[in-house]
Design an enzyme around this catalytic site. Sequence first.
Site, PDB file in Angstrom:
ATOM      1  CB  SER A  24      -0.619   0.297   1.282  1.00  0.00           C
ATOM      2  OG  SER A  24      -0.298  -0.422   1.803  1.00  0.00           O
ATOM      3  CG  ASN A 111      -3.839  -4.724  13.152  1.00  0.00           C
ATOM      4  OD1 ASN A 111      -3.429  -4.512  11.419  1.00  0.00           O
ATOM      5  ND2 ASN A 111      -4.359  -5.795  13.560  1.00  0.00           N
ATOM      6  CB  THR A 156     -41.637  24.922  -8.639  1.00  0.00           C
ATOM      7  OG1 THR A 156     -42.683  25.379  -9.203  1.00  0.00           O
ATOM      8  CG2 THR A 156     -41.372  26.232  -7.098  1.00  0.00           C
ATOM      9  CG  HIS A 157     -42.751  21.295 -11.376  1.00  0.00           C
ATOM     10  ND1 HIS A 157     -42.572  20.424 -11.193  1.00  0.00           N
ATOM     11  CD2 HIS A 157     -43.539  22.299 -10.913  1.00  0.00           C
ATOM     12  CE1 HIS A 157     -43.348  20.704  -9.894  1.00  0.00           C
ATOM     13  NE2 HIS A 157     -44.041  21.598  -9.871  1.00  0.00           N
ATOM     14  CE  LYS A 284     -19.735  25.986 -27.757  1.00  0.00           C
ATOM     15  NZ  LYS A 284     -20.707  24.927 -27.100  1.00  0.00           N
ATOM     16  CG  ASN A 286     -18.029  25.849 -24.669  1.00  0.00           C
ATOM     17  OD1 ASN A 286     -19.007  25.865 -24.616  1.00  0.00           O
ATOM     18  ND2 ASN A 286     -16.572  25.172 -24.608  1.00  0.00           N
ATOM     19  CD  GLU A 291     -19.900  21.869 -19.077  1.00  0.00           C
ATOM     20  OE1 GLU A 291     -20.239  21.067 -20.458  1.00  0.00           O
ATOM     21  OE2 GLU A 291     -19.060  22.492 -19.437  1.00  0.00           O
ATOM     22  CE1 TYR A 318      -6.565  -3.362   8.961  1.00  0.00           C
ATOM     23  CE2 TYR A 318      -5.309  -5.648   8.359  1.00  0.00           C
ATOM     24  CZ  TYR A 318      -5.541  -4.315   8.168  1.00  0.00           C
ATOM     25  OH  TYR A 318      -4.903  -3.879   6.876  1.00  0.00           O
ATOM     26  CD  GLN A 323      -2.550  -2.439   2.418  1.00  0.00           C
ATOM     27  OE1 GLN A 323      -2.095  -2.497   3.451  1.00  0.00           O
ATOM     28  NE2 GLN A 323      -2.553  -2.696   1.132  1.00  0.00           N
TER      29      GLN A 323
HETATM   30  N1  ARG Z   1      -1.281  -0.591   5.497  1.00  0.00           N
HETATM   31  C1  ARG Z   1      -1.942  -1.697   6.515  1.00  0.00           C
HETATM   32  C2  ARG Z   1      -3.850  -0.534   5.908  1.00  0.00           C
HETATM   33  O1  ARG Z   1      -3.416   0.134   5.450  1.00  0.00           O
HETATM   34  C3  ARG Z   1      -1.952  -1.811   7.206  1.00  0.00           C
HETATM   35  C4  ARG Z   1      -1.896  -2.114   8.217  1.00  0.00           C
HETATM   36  C5  ARG Z   1      -1.373  -3.978   8.679  1.00  0.00           C
HETATM   37  N2  ARG Z   1      -2.058  -4.674   9.024  1.00  0.00           N
HETATM   38  C6  ARG Z   1      -1.822  -6.368   8.976  1.00  0.00           C
HETATM   39  N3  ARG Z   1      -2.319  -6.655  10.334  1.00  0.00           N
HETATM   40  N4  ARG Z   1      -1.409  -6.597   8.115  1.00  0.00           N
HETATM   41  O2  ARG Z   1      -4.772  -1.201   6.071  1.00  0.00           O
END
Ligand code: ARG
Length: 460
Positions: A24, A111, A156-157, A284, A286, A291, A318, A323
């Site tokens: 991650s 965690n 309205t509408h 134009k 825009n 948008e 957890y 993640q």
């Molecule tokens: N990268 C993990 C997350 O974002 C951190 C926690 C990971 N914990 C574990 N027990 N693998 O959730």
Amino acid sequence: MSNRMWGGRFGSGPDAIMEEINASIDFDKRLHAHDIAGSIAHATMLGEVGILTRDDKDAIIAGLEAVRGEIDRGEFTFSRELEDIHMNVESRLREMIGDAAGRLHTARSRNDQVATDFRLYVRDCVDTLAGQIETLQKVLVARAGDEAGTVMPGFTHLQSAQPVTFGHHMLAYVEMLERDKGRLLDARRRLNLSPLGSAALAGTSFPIDREMTARALGFDGPTANSLDAVSDRDFVLEVLSAASISAMHLSRFSEELVIWSSAQFGFVALSDKFSTGSSIMPQKRNPDAAELIRAKIGRIFGAFTSLLMVMKGLPLAYSKDMQEDKEVAFDALDTFSLCLAAMTGMVGDLVVNREKMAAAAGAGFSTATDLADWLVRAANVPFREAHHITGRAVSAAEAKGCGLEGLTIEDFKAIDERITSQVFKVLGVDNSVKSRTSFGGTSPANVLAQVSAWRERLGA
Ligand code: ARG
């Protein structure tokens, strides 16, 4: 070969695909400042209660500050092999200070660490977003003050209904944004408890002081249940839900700006800074920013739904599914911030075409209700009957190809004897809005009173 992170229990490193799905760091490196702040608070507390020696504690804190410096200067090399921000920081700490680094993770787990980091991150976002909402409110209040007496059609509408003032319309959004800000700040109050020290799921046998780490990180106190603390993502969901509602408001406003800036309406012109041209049609202009706000808002709703989906099937505590909370939330909160900034810019320098609005305000028999109200007030006609009489007046005007104010007194008398020439006083759009003085109504006087109340409230 043993595994770089998990050591003894593992005989080999992960498959490349495993690393790709698991790591991650590419996105959670954004949490680096919060991660390091959490670690410094934790190490300080461990030192304070005697779990770490003073020397180890000092070395860890100095090392964490050095890591922070490297990241801030762009000198840090993030590694996928080390999965996430927590392991990247700890691993660099070990390179810098040696074995003492290994003591930092006493009495905590990734965690509670990630739950803490993410709360801190989302809390910062809430503060920034609430500030941005307030900036937009101030701009709207200023525009409302300038345009308190500017008459436009109210719909309205999307059919012309009754004339309103442009100032009143701007203040409608100020009200919405006030509720939006309230929802964010309300979520912030519930969010502001520290999961740190909940460890993996069950708490810890070490004599830690969770009050101390909570205070150090600006939390109101520690969370009371370790299982809940590591498995809860309500704080993100609440903020995404509040952001979704607010984004819906921005999208409705964008839709209005798109309509109002069209040649057919011509109520407003967006400035050059917030318009684009066409590569083929030279005439134009825009309303791309409006948008894009309207479209980008979908990402925010998507993030909210996506995180609900992630969470809905997870047993306590957890699971790695969690993640997946970050990428969508980062994107949604960035998007919301960008949309608020773009809306503030657009509203700040849009040019209001008062003549066009006034002309449109009178179209479509928009003062018909004023005629009916006048019949009730001046001629004591029951409202339901007044409604019918007014309907006949509208048909007469339609047949004659004019507005209600284009009918002569004879025309009116032919419809109902009780109508006098006094009626012309309420038929113009200016008179119509001036008469809407009930609390919360559109009259210029009301708008000015609301503008000064908002100025006071927002300190603008
Ligand atoms: N990268 C993990 C997350 O974002 C951190 C926690 C990971 N914990 C574990 N027990 N693998 O959730």
